[in-house]
Scaffold this active site. Structure first.
Site, short mmCIF file in Angstrom:
data_model
loop_
_atom_site.label_atom_id
_atom_site.label_comp_id
_atom_site.label_asym_id
_atom_site.label_seq_id
_atom_site.Cartn_x
_atom_site.Cartn_y
_atom_site.Cartn_z
CB SER A 1 -0.98 -0.05 1.40
OG SER A 1 -2.23 -0.65 0.88
CE LYS B 1 -4.30 0.87 -1.03
NZ LYS B 1 -3.86 -0.50 -1.18
CE1 TYR C 1 -5.28 -1.02 -4.71
CE2 TYR C 1 -5.47 -3.70 -4.63
CZ TYR C 1 -5.16 -2.47 -3.93
OH TYR C 1 -5.00 -2.42 -2.67
CE1 TYR D 1 -3.35 -0.27 5.16
CE2 TYR D 1 -1.91 -1.14 6.98
CZ TYR D 1 -2.23 -0.98 5.75
OH TYR D 1 -1.16 -1.35 4.93
CB VAL E 1 0.03 -5.93 4.08
CG1 VAL E 1 -1.15 -5.32 4.84
CG2 VAL E 1 -0.12 -5.86 2.64
N1 GLU Z 1 -2.40 -5.36 -2.06
C1 GLU Z 1 -2.82 -5.40 -0.57
C2 GLU Z 1 -4.35 -5.17 -0.61
O1 GLU Z 1 -4.93 -5.12 -1.40
C3 GLU Z 1 -2.37 -3.85 -0.08
C4 GLU Z 1 -2.82 -4.06 1.30
C5 GLU Z 1 -1.97 -2.86 2.08
O2 GLU Z 1 -0.68 -2.86 2.09
O3 GLU Z 1 -2.51 -2.26 2.94
O4 GLU Z 1 -4.92 -6.24 0.24
#
Ligand code: GLU
Length: 305
Positions: free
Chosen positions: A64, A67, A189, A241, A259
């Site tokens: 993430s 992002k 994605y 999060y 993650v």
């Molecule tokens: N590719 C992971 C998912 O979509 C990213 C989650 C993350 O790192 O927060 O679950």
């Protein structure tokens, strides 16, 4: 400045052998194959002085953290129009939650939860000719580094098990906030999450958020000063999060975790710091990463507050 090496070494040694109650993410099976013992740190200041310790040069799945990069490119391309598609409020919910989307008519709370990043990927697909290639080139361009790549293995592993993300994308499309084909959006994605960079490379790629004068390879600023302020603000309020408040409270810097166990934090006008340790706490943030950064801003007395 000269103390950075000593400070990161001291904290690293303090934390290296502590009992880490975290767990390596394995809901994406390929992430579960990574050794839990990896632990690396890099700090790079706006004068490009770089200090590392541990596994700072090993590449890992940034998940993430990507992002921030997809948001940055979408913001460059769409400007303020972007906020019609995605909001800037903390969600207070897990990163892959579907809960709020029904009440919010398919407009994700922010670009750093999965729902928001999926909408951002849709925006990018509408703009880019070859989304995966163009996005990778954008990343290479802003860190002056051609040695970046996606992991096909991680992307495929997530594709095979990404049931929640598939649900999110279909659900948002039912409200009209996904314009392209669900398969195309998800494929893009998953690849953006499967980018691999080391701590040292991550610190380098995010210098544009710490340094107003940072120029990409084409000699242009990556974001305007006002846009960089806004991206940092979203990182501070939404980067961890449903533990974003806790990170701001303990560390006092804008940041983003993934993650894969990476955390990037920015001190505007000062430095970028990146920590990687794959074991995650129950909220999905690197256990040692959170502790490292808390100790770092406490010992240096430097945070944005
Ligand atoms: N590719 C992971 C998912 O979509 C990213 C989650 C993350 O790192 O927060 O679950």
């Amino acid at each position: 400045m000269e103390n950075y090496q000593k400070i990161i070494e001291d904290i690293y040694l303090n934390l290296k052998n502590v009992n880490d109650p975290g767990k390596v993410a394995n809901y994406i099976p390929e992430l579960g194959t990574v050794s839990a013992d990896n632990f690396g740190i890099n700090i790079t200041d706006i004068h490009r002085k770089s200090f590392s310790i541990g596994d700072a040069d090993k590449k890992f799945s940034i998940q993430s953290i990507s992002k921030i990069l997809t948001l940055t490119l979408a913001y460059q391309l769409e400007g303020e129009e972007l906020w019609k598609r995605v909001d800037v409020e903390p969600s207070g919910n897990p990163f892959n939650s579907l809960l709020q989307l029904e009440a919010d008519f398919g407009k994700p709370r922010n670009p750093f939860i999965n729902a928001g990043a999926i909408v951002i990927c849709d925006v990018l697909i509408s703009h880019l000719k070859n989304p995966k290639e163009d996005f990778l080139n954008f990343c290479k361009d802003i860190c002056h580094n051609n040695n970046l790549a996606y992991s096909d293995k991680v992307a495929q592993s997530e594709k095979e098990t990404g049931f929640r993300n598939t649900a999110l994308c279909n659900f948002i499309k039912s409200f009209g906030n996904i314009k392209n084909k669900v398969e195309d959006v998800l494929d893009f994605y998953f690849y953006t999450c499967a980018l691999e960079l080391s701590c040292a490379e991550l610190s380098q790629i995010f210098l544009f958020l710490a340094d107003d004068h940072f120029l990409c390879q084409k000699g242009k600023t990556v974001l305007t000063e006002s846009q960089a302020k806004r991206v940092n603000a979203i990182m501070l309020t939404c980067g961890f999060y449903d533990e974003s408040g806790e990170f701001a409270f303990r560390v006092g810097l804008p940041g983003k975790s993934g993650v894969g166990g990476g955390i990037v934090a920015i001190h505007p006008d000062n430095y970028v710091i990146t920590v990687w340790s794959p074991k995650l706490n129950p909220k999905g943030n690197s256990y040692k990463g959170m502790h490292f950064l808390e100790q770092f801003t406490t010992q240096t007395g430097i945070s944005i507050f």
